[in-house]
Design a protein around this motif. Structure first.
Motif, mmCIF file in Angstrom:
data_model
loop_
_atom_site.group_PDB
_atom_site.id
_atom_site.type_symbol
_atom_site.label_atom_id
_atom_site.label_comp_id
_atom_site.label_asym_id
_atom_site.label_seq_id
_atom_site.Cartn_x
_atom_site.Cartn_y
_atom_site.Cartn_z
ATOM 1 N N ALA A 2 0.851 -1.195 0.000
ATOM 2 C CA ALA A 2 0.000 0.000 0.000
ATOM 3 C C ALA A 2 0.884 1.242 0.000
ATOM 4 O O ALA A 2 2.073 1.176 0.331
ATOM 5 C CB ALA A 2 -0.897 -0.003 1.228
ATOM 6 N N ASP A 3 0.294 2.383 -0.358
ATOM 7 C CA ASP A 3 1.019 3.652 -0.245
ATOM 8 C C ASP A 3 0.901 4.199 1.181
ATOM 9 O O ASP A 3 1.847 4.764 1.720
ATOM 10 C CB ASP A 3 0.446 4.663 -1.242
ATOM 11 N N LEU A 4 -0.296 4.045 1.740
ATOM 12 C CA LEU A 4 -0.525 4.458 3.131
ATOM 13 C C LEU A 4 -1.241 3.320 3.859
ATOM 14 O O LEU A 4 -2.039 2.592 3.253
ATOM 15 C CB LEU A 4 -1.404 5.712 3.198
ATOM 16 N N THR A 5 -0.974 3.202 5.137
ATOM 17 C CA THR A 5 -1.614 2.158 5.949
ATOM 18 C C THR A 5 -2.212 2.810 7.196
ATOM 19 O O THR A 5 -1.543 3.609 7.861
ATOM 20 C CB THR A 5 -0.582 1.088 6.366
ATOM 21 N N ALA A 6 -3.465 2.466 7.482
ATOM 22 C CA ALA A 6 -4.086 2.932 8.725
ATOM 23 C C ALA A 6 -3.981 1.805 9.745
ATOM 24 O O ALA A 6 -4.261 0.644 9.433
ATOM 25 C CB ALA A 6 -5.543 3.296 8.489
ATOM 26 N N LEU A 7 -3.558 2.176 10.950
ATOM 27 C CA LEU A 7 -3.380 1.188 12.019
ATOM 28 C C LEU A 7 -4.139 1.632 13.261
ATOM 29 O O LEU A 7 -4.564 2.784 13.381
ATOM 30 C CB LEU A 7 -1.891 1.032 12.340
ATOM 31 N N GLY A 8 -4.267 0.717 14.202
ATOM 32 C CA GLY A 8 -4.926 1.029 15.478
ATOM 33 C C GLY A 8 -4.876 -0.218 16.344
ATOM 34 O O GLY A 8 -3.988 -1.055 16.213
ATOM 35 N N LYS A 9 -5.861 -0.338 17.228
ATOM 36 C CA LYS A 9 -6.054 -1.551 18.032
ATOM 37 C C LYS A 9 -4.767 -2.109 18.662
ATOM 38 O O LYS A 9 -4.266 -1.544 19.610
ATOM 39 C CB LYS A 9 -6.748 -2.615 17.184
ATOM 40 N N ILE A 10 -4.194 -3.206 18.109
ATOM 41 C CA ILE A 10 -3.140 -3.914 18.865
ATOM 42 C C ILE A 10 -1.886 -3.079 19.084
ATOM 43 O O ILE A 10 -1.155 -3.302 20.040
ATOM 44 C CB ILE A 10 -2.737 -5.269 18.235
ATOM 45 N N GLY A 22 -4.419 5.161 17.221
ATOM 46 C CA GLY A 22 -4.620 5.075 15.782
ATOM 47 C C GLY A 22 -3.323 5.538 15.171
ATOM 48 O O GLY A 22 -2.475 6.142 15.847
ATOM 49 N N ALA A 23 -3.123 5.252 13.897
ATOM 50 C CA ALA A 23 -1.898 5.724 13.245
ATOM 51 C C ALA A 23 -2.105 5.717 11.749
ATOM 52 O O ALA A 23 -2.964 4.995 11.225
ATOM 53 C CB ALA A 23 -0.714 4.816 13.609
ATOM 54 N N VAL A 24 -1.329 6.545 11.069
ATOM 55 C CA VAL A 24 -1.235 6.468 9.621
ATOM 56 C C VAL A 24 0.249 6.444 9.283
ATOM 57 O O VAL A 24 1.043 7.214 9.827
ATOM 58 C CB VAL A 24 -1.962 7.634 8.910
ATOM 59 N N GLY A 25 0.604 5.513 8.389
ATOM 60 C CA GLY A 25 2.007 5.420 7.987
ATOM 61 C C GLY A 25 2.084 5.129 6.507
ATOM 62 O O GLY A 25 1.093 4.745 5.883
ATOM 63 N N GLY A 26 3.277 5.318 5.946
ATOM 64 C CA GLY A 26 3.412 4.994 4.526
ATOM 65 C C GLY A 26 4.579 5.673 3.861
ATOM 66 O O GLY A 26 5.586 5.986 4.514
#
Ligand SMILES: Cc1ncc(COP(=O)(O)O)c(C=O)c1O
Length: 437
Positions: free
Chosen positions: A269-277, A285-289
């Motif tokens: 992916a170009d960007l990834t949304a993260l959270g939870k674990i 929450g997070a956004v990376g890429g």
């Protein structure tokens, strides 16, 4: 106190709910956890188990909706949180802890060159979408019919379409709630999961106006049906061709492999949304890429293209809990989680067969979902439960509660590293009781 009309029978949970209704609408502050006539209130958790305020014990097979990868009150995480709390919970300054968690995630996820933290998965998704808009200079977003990405308006389009409003072939754009502005529909394009022909046609038609395509390779609300590799590859190709940012929402699905769902499903992916674990049990929450896209948040040259404040962004309590939790996720841990998930799925399939019931279990690794049908599941529409299937699921959920097993009312289950072999077997026994075998 007079028992309210909701009261099932005298219990401490019923008493708490009586208090709750006079201060919160419907006594509720998180729609997900409301159950009729009232929820059971949690008292405490330890490892794979949780106890309610009436002293009932449950095997927790949902783990705060997939966020507790090590179960409850994990000693290493508790110790780290207590130590941090004693020297301050949050500051108007960054802390070293955010760098450590950022380093850990960038090292594990091949496509994440830069990362930014927020306080919920919804916010991570929202910031990914805003970054894509700023980077491309376009406004529209393509998303998948039935997919859930949290509570950012545009992401809610066609999130719970029904046969009565989802349209004939190309998915209709359906608002989710009366809180949505109707104009959001103009900014969103909806795709069916795993349909290459439609995806190709729709994305080619809208390619020049799309800022982002957002996918979840293992979307819980679409029945936890894996996105097919060919379909993901087509998304990648079309995004490259039209200069669209491909966002992977791995708020839930990140837990399937050390490098996240992108590693498990073989795409980038170009960007990834993260959270939870990644928050170790605290809100995150997070956004990376890609570094060139993430530059939209960079404040070093003055006001960034996308400013992103947030009083509790990267607070050290969450950062430290997340780092400890993620450091405990080794290759062996991922393998054990996958083994536990496979054992649980096999046990449920056998219980269904022994009960003479039609059913199947979808999912991957530690994420599993039960369906009371045997048809091929490929997209939101095929996974959409019929009324009789819905009734069976409601009875199954109640049966599991009575047997002391906690899952999501949709049949979604998420193991933790504390859900070891014997606990999985206990849970399977609960499943058998719930199915009457
Ligand atoms: C795939 C996905 N994206 C985003 C979110 C939103 O995360 P949060 O509840 O932390 O806002 C969720 C929450 O369940 C989710 O499952």
């Amino acid at each position: 106190m007079n028992p309210g009309p909701h009261r099932r029978n005298a219990s401490r949970s019923a008493d708490l709910y009586d208090r709750a209704v006079s201060v919160m609408p419907g006594g509720n502050t998180r729609t997900t956890v409301f159950t009729r006539p009232h929820p059971s209130y949690a008292a405490r958790g330890a490892g794979p188990r949780v106890w309610d305020v009436d002293g009932r014990a449950y095997i927790d097979l949902i783990n705060n909706y997939t966020s507790l990868i090590h179960g409850h009150a994990t000693p290493e995480i508790v110790a780290a949180i207590c130590e941090q709390a004693a020297s301050g919970t949050c500051f108007s300054m960054p802390t070293e802890s955010e760098i450590a968690l950022a380093e850990l995630i960038c090292a594990r996820v091949a496509s994440v060159e830069r990362i930014r933290f927020a306080n919920s998965g919804s916010e991570g998704v929202m910031m990914a979408v805003k970054a894509a808009r700023a980077f491309t200079g376009r406004a529209k977003i393509a998303k998948v019919e039935g997919s859930y990405h949290g509570s950012y308006d545009y992401m809610e389009v066609s999130e719970d379409s029904t046969p009565s409003n989802w349209g004939e072939t190309q998915p209709a754009k359906v608002p989710y709630s009366r809180g949505n502005a109707p104009s959001m529909l103009d900014e969103v394009v909806v795709l069916p999961l795993n349909d290459l022909e439609q995806a190709d046609r729709i994305l080619r038609r809208h390619g020049d106006e799309l800022a982002a395509v957002i996918v979840d390779p293992l979307a819980a609300r679409i029945g936890l049906i894996p996105a097919e590799r060919d379909w993901l590859a087509l998304m990648r190709r079309l995004c490259d061709q039209f200069g669209i940012v491909l966002i992977s929402d791995e708020v839930i699905s990140f837990r399937v492999a050390r490098g996240g769902a992108q590693q498990a499903f073989g795409f980038r992916a170009d960007l990834t949304a993260l959270g939870k674990i990644i928050g170790g049990g605290l809100p995150i929450g997070a956004v990376g890429g890609r570094a060139d896209i993430m530059r939209v948040f960079d404040p070093t040259g003055g006001k960034p293209d996308v400013p992103h404040g947030g009083t509790f962004n990267a607070n050290p309590m969450t950062m430290i809990a997340g780092r400890v939790a993620m450091e405990m996720m080794t290759d062996e841990t991922y393998a054990a989680l996958a083994e536990g998930g496979a054992r649980l799925a096999a046990g449920i399939v056998k219980a269904l067969a022994d009960a003479g019931r039609e059913g199947q279990v979808s999912g991957l690794a530690s994420l599993r979902r039960v369906h009371f049908n045997a048809r091929p599941l490929r997209d939101y529409r095929s996974a959409y439960p019929t009324d009789p299937e819905r009734e069976q699921m409601a009875a199954f959920y109640q049966g599991l509660l009575a047997a002391g097993v906690l899952v999501a009312p949709t049949g979604l289950m998420a193991l933790s590293t504390a859900t070891t072999g014997t606990v999985v077997d206990e849970a399977i026994h609960g499943v058998r009781c719930a199915l009457g075998v």
